[in-house]
Design an enzyme around this catalytic site. Structure first.
Site, PDB file in Angstrom:
ATOM      1  CG  ASN A   1     -18.774  -4.905   9.445  1.00  0.00           C
ATOM      2  OD1 ASN A   1     -18.488  -6.071   9.219  1.00  0.00           O
ATOM      3  ND2 ASN A   1     -19.084  -4.052   8.486  1.00  0.00           N
TER       4      ASN A   1
ATOM      5  CD  GLU B   1     -20.150   2.529  -1.578  1.00  0.00           C
ATOM      6  OE1 GLU B   1     -21.280   2.890  -1.171  1.00  0.00           O
ATOM      7  OE2 GLU B   1     -19.548   1.541  -1.105  1.00  0.00           O
TER       8      GLU B   1
END
Length: 159
Positions: free
Chosen positions: A118, A153
């Site tokens: 990625n 998060e």
């Protein structure tokens, strides 16, 4: 033409790179192995909105990014990366979950390999993919950073 910039984030230095088609690279805590190609041009202003969004994320004010991307990879990798964009902030999925989502349930290992390739971690949230048994799994910038991002998060989601 490809532009780049460097800036400090709560998790260390980040390099962004891209061009008119969108953001193509994000590097966490670059070192001597992260060589900036000689044809990339330093341009801090080009990435002002991207930096703003990343800063908002780290302040807990943003859970999704709205950044145009120019992702270079195989069709399989792009399919995996697209599926990662659907994982909500503060949640995780297993490599097998992503393999099933892309219609290739036997491709868990290949999903892991695509994650490792990625080019824009954080923006395409490969850190949200973990092992089926709940272990953190790998991350191109190291498992400690992956755990830190997931913890951040979870704290955003609990507010």
């Amino acid at each position: 033409m490809k532009y780049y910039t460097k800036f400090k984030a709560p998790v260390g230095e980040i390099i962004l790179a891209g061009g008119s088609a969108g953001l193509s690279n994000l590097f966490f805590n670059p070192d001597e192995k992260t060589a900036i190609p000689s044809d990339w041009v330093l341009n801090d202003g080009f990435f002002a909105d991207t930096i703003k969004q990343i800063e908002e994320y780290f302040r807990g004010e943003r859970t999704q990014f709205n950044i145009r991307l120019d992702l270079q990879g195989t069709d399989f990798q792009k399919k995996v990366w697209k599926a990662l964009l659907d994982i909500p902030c503060g949640q995780t999925r297993s490599y097998g979950d992503i393999a099933r989502v892309i219609g290739n349930p036997g491709a868990s290992r290949a999903v892991g390999t695509a994650n490792s390739k990625n080019p824009v971690p954080l923006i395409v949230p490969c850190h949200r993919v973990i092992n089926a048994d709940g272990r953190i799994g790998g991350f191109s910038s190291g498992p400690a950073l992956k755990e830190k991002l997931l913890k951040h998060e979870r704290s955003i989601q609990s507010v």
